[in-house]
Design a protein around this motif. Structure first.
Motif, PDB file in Angstrom:
ATOM      1  N   PRO A  53      23.070 -63.593   4.495  1.00 51.94           N
ATOM      2  CA  PRO A  53      23.389 -62.160   4.650  1.00 51.94           C
ATOM      3  C   PRO A  53      22.371 -61.466   5.549  1.00 51.94           C
ATOM      4  N   SER A  54      22.851 -60.524   6.349  1.00 50.90           N
ATOM      5  CA  SER A  54      21.962 -59.826   7.271  1.00 50.90           C
ATOM      6  C   SER A  54      20.961 -58.950   6.538  1.00 50.90           C
ATOM      7  N   GLU A  55      21.248 -58.563   5.294  1.00 48.07           N
ATOM      8  CA  GLU A  55      20.291 -57.725   4.573  1.00 48.07           C
ATOM      9  C   GLU A  55      19.057 -58.501   4.133  1.00 48.07           C
ATOM     10  N   ALA A  56      19.083 -59.834   4.214  1.00 52.99           N
ATOM     11  CA  ALA A  56      17.937 -60.638   3.801  1.00 52.99           C
ATOM     12  C   ALA A  56      17.002 -60.976   4.957  1.00 52.99           C
ATOM     13  N   LEU A  57      17.377 -60.640   6.184  1.00 51.25           N
ATOM     14  CA  LEU A  57      16.489 -60.860   7.318  1.00 51.25           C
ATOM     15  C   LEU A  57      15.749 -59.549   7.581  1.00 51.25           C
ATOM     16  N   LEU A  58      14.500 -59.483   7.143  1.00 52.58           N
ATOM     17  CA  LEU A  58      13.773 -58.220   7.108  1.00 52.58           C
ATOM     18  C   LEU A  58      13.087 -57.933   8.437  1.00 52.58           C
ATOM     19  N   LEU A  59      13.081 -56.641   8.796  1.00 54.00           N
ATOM     20  CA  LEU A  59      12.373 -56.169   9.974  1.00 54.00           C
ATOM     21  C   LEU A  59      11.048 -55.506   9.612  1.00 54.00           C
ATOM     22  N   SER A  60      10.952 -54.918   8.412  1.00 50.03           N
ATOM     23  CA  SER A  60       9.702 -54.304   7.950  1.00 50.03           C
ATOM     24  C   SER A  60       9.755 -54.173   6.437  1.00 50.03           C
ATOM     25  N   VAL A  61       8.587 -54.102   5.821  1.00 47.19           N
ATOM     26  CA  VAL A  61       8.470 -53.941   4.371  1.00 47.19           C
ATOM     27  C   VAL A  61       7.380 -52.914   4.083  1.00 47.19           C
ATOM     28  N   LYS A 112      18.223 -56.615   9.199  1.00 43.72           N
ATOM     29  CA  LYS A 112      18.917 -56.823  10.463  1.00 43.72           C
ATOM     30  C   LYS A 112      20.140 -55.923  10.596  1.00 43.72           C
ATOM     31  N   ASP A 113      20.748 -55.530   9.478  1.00 46.63           N
ATOM     32  CA  ASP A 113      21.902 -54.631   9.532  1.00 46.63           C
ATOM     33  C   ASP A 113      21.499 -53.173   9.734  1.00 46.63           C
ATOM     34  N   LYS A 143      20.051 -46.040  12.690  1.00 48.85           N
ATOM     35  CA  LYS A 143      19.794 -47.481  12.687  1.00 48.85           C
ATOM     36  C   LYS A 143      18.301 -47.685  12.478  1.00 48.85           C
ATOM     37  N   ALA A 144      17.936 -48.009  11.240  1.00 45.59           N
ATOM     38  CA  ALA A 144      16.525 -48.065  10.860  1.00 45.59           C
ATOM     39  C   ALA A 144      15.873 -49.338  11.376  1.00 45.59           C
ATOM     40  N   ASN A 145      14.619 -49.201  11.776  1.00 42.11           N
ATOM     41  CA  ASN A 145      13.846 -50.341  12.244  1.00 42.11           C
ATOM     42  C   ASN A 145      12.588 -50.547  11.413  1.00 42.11           C
ATOM     43  N   LYS A 146      11.810 -49.472  11.184  1.00 40.90           N
ATOM     44  CA  LYS A 146      10.605 -49.535  10.374  1.00 40.90           C
ATOM     45  C   LYS A 146      10.728 -48.557   9.209  1.00 40.90           C
ATOM     46  N   VAL A 147      10.110 -48.914   8.099  1.00 41.43           N
ATOM     47  CA  VAL A 147      10.169 -48.073   6.910  1.00 41.43           C
ATOM     48  C   VAL A 147       8.776 -47.954   6.317  1.00 41.43           C
TER      49      VAL A 147
END
Length: 478
Positions: free
Chosen positions: A185-193, A207-208, A231-235
């Motif tokens: 699932p694309s929700e499991a490929l993280l861009l930031s935590v 990724k979504d 479209k979020a990239n960093k949180v």
């Protein structure tokens, strides 16, 4: 309708960025050419670590924080990875421990000598083997010691206890996210935590391009943003204000910042379009001053904001401008700042086109410099863990252990001075105004011997014969 001024008074409205000179920067650092949207730099009060370009493997450079100037091209490195290093993070509770992740699918924990890296460091204290593809993100737990989170391109998010026995650790203590039935699932490929202040919640962007809030102990997804216009990239968790901030792009591909209620991600609380640039916006937040800094990858400017818990939530202050673009940024913890210079934040800008790491200090101008400003430096998170990893895994939540940034706190003397001691101190302090060095022996024969007068003077050479005090009486004039 009552009149209300649009001007908002703030003690941070005159904040400015002061970049270091080349002599006080780190020159000649071969910064990595990786295209990942990471910082590639991490700092603490003792060392600075920078991911470097390396042929035939991966390495990063560890320099003492005061080792500024030109860096030797042959300076020893930490080079135990067989693939390109993608992220480095110092342990918040140990200034001599650093974690790194790499394209070789491993995470390594390194012990840095007190005197710095004197020869190439190839053997790590711990090697974490649990991912099958490159590891792109690592993050230490903010309050529990020895807990490290890793996210990789195999769609797994793992939590490790690095205090486990053995040089190789193959099994994490928690699996936060992982593929189910070979579905990726694309929700499991993280861009930031981002952890919240006590580490009980984890905010992620995927990724979504949605924002999610998870329980890091169970992996349960508690909230998911439903806005399709952002479209979020960093949180980033905004500690103390119960807010969540994300940076990304709008439907018109404008860079955007959005504020959320972490308990309800159905609708954003605040949205603002910034510009049409393409670089990723890195957010940095200071919970002590409620200051937000936005730095774009490939930009030369850094914007400053002040946040509040009430509308309009965010107030723009000013920005720092430079002609040199930044590839990544490191941040000094608050306990490593120069409080006598009213420095409230410090960046380390990676300027790849110059092979330069440039310190950038955020300073609040004050009339009385050199004095500790109580309002700028409240109690802040220190370098002591609030609990063990096992306590947190069992469900305990604790905030960070706070410390004071006030320099040289004096411990009160538990024994009261006697009147005789007070009189002796007064007599000794008056000796600097007498012209005869032998006058010291006229008092306190049981305490001191005949000593030159300038021994008791704090300032060197202030009592030399050429600088005798002026005569006090007419007899002395003759």
């Amino acid at each position: 309708m009552s009149w209300r001024s649009s001007f908002r008074c703030s003690k941070f409205r005159h904040i400015f960025g002061k970049s270091a000179t080349k002599e006080h920067s780190y020159d000649g650092v071969p910064i990595t050419r990786s295209v990942h949207d990471n910082h590639y730099c991490s700092a603490n009060p003792c060392f600075i670590a920078v991911v470097t370009e390396c042929a035939g493997g991966g390495s990063f450079l560890v320099l003492p924080i005061h080792h500024t100037g030109r860096v030797d091209p042959q300076h020893p490195r930490v080079c135990g990875h067989s693939g390109r290093v993608l992220d480095v993070k110092w342990n918040p509770f140990d200034d001599y421990c650093i974690a790194s992740c790499s394209e070789d699918c491993t995470v390594k924990i390194w012990d840095i000598p007190v005197c710095g890296v004197q020869q190439n460091l190839t053997k790590a204290r711990k090697t974490l083997i649990g991912h099958s593809r490159r590891v792109g993100l690592i993050e230490w737990h903010p309050t529990a010691e020895n807990l490290l989170l890793s996210a990789a391109y195999d769609y797994k998010v793992l939590l490790w206890d690095v205090s486990q026995a053995g040089a190789v650790i193959r099994y994490p203590v928690r699996v936060v996210l992982m593929p189910i039935h070979h579905r990726y699932p694309s929700e499991a490929l993280l861009l930031s935590v981002s952890f919240n202040s006590d580490g009980s919640r984890l905010a992620v962007t995927s990724k979504d391009r949605h924002v999610r809030v998870l329980d890091p102990r169970t992996g349960k997804i508690l909230q998911v943003s439903s806005s399709n216009s952002h479209k979020a990239n960093k949180v980033l968790y905004i500690g103390g204000l119960k807010l969540l901030l994300s940076t990304g792009s709008s439907s018109w591909n404008h860079r955007q910042i959005v504020l959320w209620d972490p308990d309800d991600l159905s609708e954003p609380l605040y949205e603002e379009d910034l510009d049409g640039s393409a670089g990723v916006l890195f957010p940095f937040y200071d919970p002590d001053t409620h200051m937000l800094y936005l730095a774009g990858k490939g930009d030369g400017n850094i914007r400053y904001y002040e946040l509040s818990a009430e509308k309009p939530y965010i107030s723009y202050l000013t920005e720092y401008r430079s002609l040199l673009p930044q590839k990544g940024l490191g941040v000094m913890p608050k306990r490593g700042l120069d409080v006598t210079a009213c420095e409230i934040f410090r960046f380390y800008r990676l300027i790849a086109i110059k092979d330069l790491v440039e310190p950038l200090s955020m300073i609040i101008p004050r009339k009385e410099s050199g004095i500790f400003q109580e309002d700028l430096y409240p109690m802040t998170a220190g370098n002591q863990a609030a609990m063990t990893a096992q306590e947190w895994l069992l469900g305990v939540n604790r905030g960070p252990v706070l410390m004071s940034l006030k320099p040289d706190p004096r411990v009160p003397n538990p024994y009261p001075e006697t009147p005789a001691e007070k009189g002796l101190v007064r007599q000794l302090s008056s000796l600097r105004f007498q012209s005869s060095p032998a006058a010291v022996t006229e008092i306190g024969q049981d305490f001191i011997e005949e000593v030159p007068l300038w021994t008791y003077c704090c300032t060197p050479h202030c009592c030399e014969p050429a600088e005798r005090p002026p005569p006090m009486t007419e007899c002395e004039v003759g």
